[in-house]
Motif scaffolding. Structure first.
Motif, PDB file in Angstrom:
ATOM      1  N   ARG A 116       4.813   0.693  -1.272  1.00  0.00           N
ATOM      2  CA  ARG A 116       5.459   0.394   0.011  1.00  0.00           C
ATOM      3  C   ARG A 116       5.698   1.660   0.828  1.00  0.00           C
ATOM      4  O   ARG A 116       5.504   1.661   2.049  1.00  0.00           O
ATOM      5  N   ALA A 117       6.082   2.737   0.166  1.00  0.00           N
ATOM      6  CA  ALA A 117       6.271   4.010   0.867  1.00  0.00           C
ATOM      7  C   ALA A 117       4.948   4.510   1.428  1.00  0.00           C
ATOM      8  O   ALA A 117       4.885   4.981   2.572  1.00  0.00           O
ATOM      9  N   ARG A 118       3.908   4.403   0.639  1.00  0.00           N
ATOM     10  CA  ARG A 118       2.571   4.841   1.064  1.00  0.00           C
ATOM     11  C   ARG A 118       2.080   3.993   2.240  1.00  0.00           C
ATOM     12  O   ARG A 118       1.515   4.502   3.198  1.00  0.00           O
ATOM     13  N   SER A 119       2.323   2.698   2.176  1.00  0.00           N
ATOM     14  CA  SER A 119       1.927   1.793   3.252  1.00  0.00           C
ATOM     15  C   SER A 119       2.685   2.124   4.536  1.00  0.00           C
ATOM     16  O   SER A 119       2.103   2.134   5.630  1.00  0.00           O
ATOM     17  N   LYS A 120       3.970   2.412   4.402  1.00  0.00           N
ATOM     18  CA  LYS A 120       4.777   2.776   5.576  1.00  0.00           C
ATOM     19  C   LYS A 120       4.273   4.079   6.191  1.00  0.00           C
ATOM     20  O   LYS A 120       4.171   4.203   7.407  1.00  0.00           O
ATOM     21  N   GLU A 121       3.929   5.055   5.347  1.00  0.00           N
ATOM     22  CA  GLU A 121       3.371   6.324   5.832  1.00  0.00           C
ATOM     23  C   GLU A 121       2.077   6.100   6.615  1.00  0.00           C
ATOM     24  O   GLU A 121       1.835   6.769   7.613  1.00  0.00           O
ATOM     25  N   LEU A 122       1.266   5.188   6.129  1.00  0.00           N
ATOM     26  CA  LEU A 122      -0.007   4.896   6.773  1.00  0.00           C
ATOM     27  C   LEU A 122       0.222   4.352   8.184  1.00  0.00           C
ATOM     28  O   LEU A 122      -0.543   4.639   9.098  1.00  0.00           O
ATOM     29  N   GLY A 123       1.280   3.585   8.374  1.00  0.00           N
ATOM     30  CA  GLY A 123       1.660   3.104   9.699  1.00  0.00           C
ATOM     31  C   GLY A 123       0.671   2.144  10.332  1.00  0.00           C
ATOM     32  O   GLY A 123       0.506   2.157  11.538  1.00  0.00           O
ATOM     33  N   VAL A 124       0.036   1.321   9.538  1.00  0.00           N
ATOM     34  CA  VAL A 124      -0.986   0.410  10.051  1.00  0.00           C
ATOM     35  C   VAL A 124      -0.407  -0.937  10.465  1.00  0.00           C
ATOM     36  O   VAL A 124      -0.820  -1.522  11.457  1.00  0.00           O
ATOM     37  N   ILE A 125       0.571  -1.442   9.737  1.00  0.00           N
ATOM     38  CA  ILE A 125       1.078  -2.790   9.966  1.00  0.00           C
ATOM     39  C   ILE A 125       2.118  -2.800  11.088  1.00  0.00           C
ATOM     40  O   ILE A 125       3.099  -2.069  11.046  1.00  0.00           O
ATOM     41  N   ARG A 126       1.872  -3.659  12.080  1.00  0.00           N
ATOM     42  CA  ARG A 126       2.796  -3.794  13.211  1.00  0.00           C
ATOM     43  C   ARG A 126       3.778  -4.935  13.014  1.00  0.00           C
ATOM     44  O   ARG A 126       4.921  -4.857  13.439  1.00  0.00           O
ATOM     45  N   GLU A 127       3.294  -6.030  12.419  1.00  0.00           N
ATOM     46  CA  GLU A 127       4.127  -7.223  12.250  1.00  0.00           C
ATOM     47  C   GLU A 127       3.826  -7.882  10.919  1.00  0.00           C
ATOM     48  O   GLU A 127       2.730  -7.731  10.385  1.00  0.00           O
ATOM     49  N   GLN A 128       4.805  -8.614  10.424  1.00  0.00           N
ATOM     50  CA  GLN A 128       4.637  -9.386   9.192  1.00  0.00           C
ATOM     51  C   GLN A 128       5.303 -10.736   9.391  1.00  0.00           C
ATOM     52  O   GLN A 128       6.392 -10.825   9.960  1.00  0.00           O
ATOM     53  N   GLU A 129       4.628 -11.777   8.911  1.00  0.00           N
ATOM     54  CA  GLU A 129       5.185 -13.123   8.972  1.00  0.00           C
ATOM     55  C   GLU A 129       4.940 -13.794   7.625  1.00  0.00           C
ATOM     56  O   GLU A 129       3.876 -13.635   7.030  1.00  0.00           O
ATOM     57  N   SER A 130       5.930 -14.508   7.144  1.00  0.00           N
ATOM     58  CA  SER A 130       5.802 -15.237   5.891  1.00  0.00           C
ATOM     59  C   SER A 130       6.267 -16.664   6.106  1.00  0.00           C
ATOM     60  O   SER A 130       7.337 -16.893   6.660  1.00  0.00           O
ATOM     61  N   LYS A 131       5.445 -17.615   5.678  1.00  0.00           N
ATOM     62  CA  LYS A 131       5.788 -19.023   5.780  1.00  0.00           C
ATOM     63  C   LYS A 131       5.719 -19.646   4.394  1.00  0.00           C
ATOM     64  O   LYS A 131       4.798 -19.359   3.628  1.00  0.00           O
TER      65      LYS A 131
END
Length: 105
Positions: free
Chosen positions: A80-95
């Motif tokens: 999760r830290a690595r993903s945040k550093e990458l800064g690729v995801i703008r939005e997340q939705e879960s249904k």
């Protein structure tokens, strides 16, 4: 049975970066703890730059227990830290989807 539909919206042109990191670091962990991966997709038509995955769980309690086990793993926090550093995801939705009585799955 319940299903979780997760949709992530990536920065334009950066979906491949996210998928590479996800496949290397997150997928093995999620497979171990969550099981039940039914599909992993990217959008081709409609809203673009979206990554969509579908998971199956026995119940909401099963999902909660499995996600808690995932969250307890230090390797997940590293991802999760690595993903945040990458800064690729703008939005997340879960249904959470609950099948109807006549649904084939």
């Amino acid at each position: 049975m319940i299903y979780e539909l997760r949709t992530y919206t990536a920065e334009p042109g950066r979906t491949a970066e996210f998928l590479k990191l996800y496949e290397a670091m997150a997928l093995p962990l999620q497979t171990r703890y969550l099981g039940g991966l039914l599909g992993f997709y990217v959008t081709e038509i409609g809203p673009l730059n979206q990554i969509v995955h579908l998971w199956r769980f026995a119940s909401l309690a099963d999902r909660e227990q499995r996600r808690a086990a995932l969250e307890a793993d230090p390797a997940w926090h590293h991802y999760r830290a690595r993903s945040k550093e990458l800064g690729v995801i703008r939005e997340q939705e879960s249904k959470i989807l609950k099948p109807t009585s006549f649904s084939p799955a």
